[in-house]
Design a protein around this motif. Sequence first.
Motif, PDB file in Angstrom:
ATOM      1  N   UNK A   1      54.006  25.009  14.622  1.00  0.00           N
ATOM      2  CA  UNK A   1      54.729  26.217  14.223  1.00  0.00           C
ATOM      3  C   UNK A   1      55.295  26.080  12.816  1.00  0.00           C
ATOM      4  N   UNK A   2      55.824  24.899  12.493  1.00  0.00           N
ATOM      5  CA  UNK A   2      56.366  24.680  11.144  1.00  0.00           C
ATOM      6  C   UNK A   2      55.300  24.921  10.084  1.00  0.00           C
ATOM      7  N   UNK A   3      54.097  24.417  10.333  1.00  0.00           N
ATOM      8  CA  UNK A   3      53.016  24.590   9.369  1.00  0.00           C
ATOM      9  C   UNK A   3      52.574  26.051   9.298  1.00  0.00           C
ATOM     10  N   UNK A   4      52.450  26.701  10.438  1.00  0.00           N
ATOM     11  CA  UNK A   4      52.041  28.105  10.455  1.00  0.00           C
ATOM     12  C   UNK A   4      53.069  28.978   9.731  1.00  0.00           C
ATOM     13  N   UNK A   5      54.343  28.645   9.880  1.00  0.00           N
ATOM     14  CA  UNK A   5      55.390  29.390   9.167  1.00  0.00           C
ATOM     15  C   UNK A   5      55.239  29.213   7.668  1.00  0.00           C
ATOM     16  N   UNK A   6      54.944  27.982   7.243  1.00  0.00           N
ATOM     17  CA  UNK A   6      54.738  27.709   5.817  1.00  0.00           C
ATOM     18  C   UNK A   6      53.557  28.509   5.268  1.00  0.00           C
ATOM     19  N   UNK A   7      52.560  28.755   6.103  1.00  0.00           N
ATOM     20  CA  UNK A   7      51.373  29.499   5.698  1.00  0.00           C
ATOM     21  C   UNK A   7      51.533  31.009   5.891  1.00  0.00           C
ATOM     22  N   UNK A   8      52.747  31.446   6.225  1.00  0.00           N
ATOM     23  CA  UNK A   8      53.050  32.869   6.444  1.00  0.00           C
ATOM     24  C   UNK A   8      52.267  33.469   7.608  1.00  0.00           C
ATOM     25  N   UNK A   9      51.879  32.636   8.553  1.00  0.00           N
ATOM     26  CA  UNK A   9      51.235  33.123   9.777  1.00  0.00           C
ATOM     27  C   UNK A   9      52.333  33.297  10.826  1.00  0.00           C
ATOM     28  N   UNK A  10      53.158  34.302  10.586  1.00  0.00           N
ATOM     29  CA  UNK A  10      54.439  34.431  11.274  1.00  0.00           C
ATOM     30  C   UNK A  10      54.284  34.619  12.778  1.00  0.00           C
ATOM     31  N   UNK A  11      53.420  35.512  13.204  1.00  0.00           N
ATOM     32  CA  UNK A  11      53.286  35.787  14.639  1.00  0.00           C
ATOM     33  C   UNK A  11      52.835  34.544  15.396  1.00  0.00           C
ATOM     34  N   UNK A  12      51.882  33.810  14.814  1.00  0.00           N
ATOM     35  CA  UNK A  12      51.408  32.586  15.466  1.00  0.00           C
ATOM     36  C   UNK A  12      52.505  31.529  15.500  1.00  0.00           C
ATOM     37  N   UNK A  13      53.282  31.448  14.410  1.00  0.00           N
ATOM     38  CA  UNK A  13      54.374  30.472  14.364  1.00  0.00           C
ATOM     39  C   UNK A  13      55.410  30.791  15.437  1.00  0.00           C
TER      40      UNK A  13
ATOM     41  N   UNK B   1      59.295  41.499  -8.927  1.00  0.00           N
ATOM     42  CA  UNK B   1      59.379  41.994  -7.557  1.00  0.00           C
ATOM     43  C   UNK B   1      58.167  41.485  -6.778  1.00  0.00           C
ATOM     44  N   UNK B   2      58.362  41.366  -5.477  1.00  0.00           N
ATOM     45  CA  UNK B   2      57.284  40.963  -4.568  1.00  0.00           C
ATOM     46  C   UNK B   2      57.214  41.988  -3.438  1.00  0.00           C
ATOM     47  N   UNK B   3      56.051  42.194  -2.854  1.00  0.00           N
ATOM     48  CA  UNK B   3      55.942  43.162  -1.759  1.00  0.00           C
ATOM     49  C   UNK B   3      56.715  42.682  -0.534  1.00  0.00           C
ATOM     50  N   UNK B   4      57.272  43.629   0.191  1.00  0.00           N
ATOM     51  CA  UNK B   4      57.884  43.275   1.469  1.00  0.00           C
ATOM     52  C   UNK B   4      56.778  42.944   2.470  1.00  0.00           C
ATOM     53  N   UNK B   5      57.040  41.970   3.338  1.00  0.00           N
ATOM     54  CA  UNK B   5      56.007  41.621   4.332  1.00  0.00           C
ATOM     55  C   UNK B   5      55.662  42.808   5.218  1.00  0.00           C
TER      56      UNK B   5
ATOM     57  N   UNK C   1      65.846  30.959  13.184  1.00  0.00           N
ATOM     58  CA  UNK C   1      65.672  31.235  11.753  1.00  0.00           C
ATOM     59  C   UNK C   1      64.488  32.162  11.502  1.00  0.00           C
ATOM     60  N   UNK C   2      63.384  31.915  12.196  1.00  0.00           N
ATOM     61  CA  UNK C   2      62.197  32.732  11.958  1.00  0.00           C
ATOM     62  C   UNK C   2      62.392  34.147  12.494  1.00  0.00           C
ATOM     63  N   UNK C   3      63.042  34.288  13.624  1.00  0.00           N
ATOM     64  CA  UNK C   3      63.321  35.620  14.144  1.00  0.00           C
ATOM     65  C   UNK C   3      64.225  36.386  13.172  1.00  0.00           C
ATOM     66  N   UNK C   4      65.176  35.674  12.587  1.00  0.00           N
ATOM     67  CA  UNK C   4      66.056  36.305  11.601  1.00  0.00           C
ATOM     68  C   UNK C   4      65.271  36.767  10.389  1.00  0.00           C
ATOM     69  N   UNK C   5      64.344  35.940   9.918  1.00  0.00           N
ATOM     70  CA  UNK C   5      63.551  36.289   8.743  1.00  0.00           C
ATOM     71  C   UNK C   5      62.623  37.469   9.002  1.00  0.00           C
TER      72      UNK C   5
END
Length: 604
Positions: A80-92, A600-604, A115-119
């Motif tokens: 999950x830590x790695x998937x979060x780093x790769x922005x694969x949020x649902x899988x993480x 600026x960056x796009x919102x996810x 933390x991830x749910x908050x993000x």
Amino acid sequence: MNASISALLQQAVTQVQQGNIAAAEGILVPLNMRTPGHPDVLHLLAMAAKQKGDHDRAEHFFRESLKASPGQAAVHANLANMLAHLDRTDEALASYRKAVEIEPGFATGWHNLALMLSETADHDGALDAAKKYEGLVKRTAASAELFASIYQHAGNFLAARDTLEDFLARDPNNARGWNVLGSLLRKDAEFNAAAKAFEKARSLGFHDPDMYQNLAEAYYEEQELGKAVSVLDAAVQTLPDNGQLHYVRAKFRWESMPDEDHLAALKQAIPKQPNNISLWGAYFDLLSHEGRFEDILKGLSEAYRFNIRAPRLSLAEAVALSRTEKLDEATAVFEKLLQTDPDSAPPKLNYASHLMKAGDPEKAEKLCADVLAADPGNQKAWTFRGTAWQLMGDDRANWLFDFERMVNPVDVDPPEGYDSRETFFEAARQELDNLHRMQSHPLDQTLRGGTQTNGFLFRIKNPVLQALRTQINKAVEKVIADFPDDADHPFWCRRSAGFDFSGAWSVRLKSQGYHTNHFHPEGWLSSALYIALPQEVKTGSGTEGHIQFGVPTVEMGVELAPGRIVKPEVGRLVLFPSYMWHGTIPFTSDEPRMTVAFDVVPKP
């Protein structure tokens, strides 16, 4: 478990923890052949591959380990830590949930899930997970920090502050808690209160490098430069082996005390710790920002006397050789670097820059393509690939750098209460003048002959600046609304339903000041908003003080004409892709040229 296997696994764990990945794999690969399907071996192979940045291989081994033994909470969490780093949020999220389902007492799993749910803006779910975490660890500084972070993400600063202050009322001698409170206050521009909280943490024995940097910044924002300097002096005395602190101290002294030797403390520290790569790296980075590449080569010859060998130093050597026109020697060092670390992006991209200087854009383009295959959003790789295409005469350069469609000048309207654009931007100029406190340009930025404000500009609780942010938002929204839909283009494809600022600052240039040609590697859409302009720029017939696009940095050593030049006007905002080369043409005047810039960056 067989005793010899257990001993080998422990050796591999030690090597992974120390970052000796080649040594770890030297143990694990034959062990995997000897005990195929062993979940612990597969897990360690995954962790080793993850540290190398080989995420595909890491994911393969994580999933093989779980196939062999599905009930491993730690493996689910590490995946999950790695998937979060790769922005694969649902899988993480799914992996974190599986980890705490398997092991309900897994405190770290609940913490990371919260933390991830908050993000992802699931604040209620985040609070539920945080309560599970607090139930396991009791009320600690870590649990208070977690709740404060969740409230911050929800935009509830008061609840975050109350959480920390309540904890500290019960545990007033908790140094970490005071540091977390200081960080919260600093982010909310409560600099005086932040400084007091950081000082309390320091008095209780908290000596974290980030704390020293944050405390110095808080004093700076309170216009107490002397205290800021003293804090950074104390930092390098307390943590003399920390290269990042030495770097920050030297950079701060360069900007605030230009007549002093900003490198003095670092030059004194290195002989006492000649094997400290962190100190050497900070020293070479600072010299590089000053363009002192001959001094880097001299320093490297000294470092190599102590048998120090590291990719970071080899990269510094290759770049310094290229910048001092020792092109063949630079090529040899770059080639050796790629053989040693074939998957690392920084050597490939620096080599690509060198190759364009050396007249081989085709090979440079292939290196950029390699980086983009692994990291499609790498802005630096797109910048360099586009430049290589230009040098090759490849039409894809026009597709990537569409100067007419992608460079968007738009006028920013004044807010209600101002009778004209001129009145509003004069008010903005006066407020921004108060924030330009340094004597020299930032050492590691692109401006020359001027100053830059510190930190995220729009955190400042100033009604004029907050009104400026509101008007900027409207202008950016207007421009983005007209962007085309093109899923195959690295710029257009990133448009989403909204955007966030990833940085904002002000620059004040004096006569002969300018920005070197550069790009922004972390943004999506970058900008220049003109707050005040010299009369010579306003009414001049030439291009002095104008912004130009498409000209690479002079260090690349290639000649390309500007793709577009835009004349500034007070109140005009120019928006463009962050990966696009841009810079300022110098001007001559007794009046300053002031801008606000942001990414600026796009919102996810």
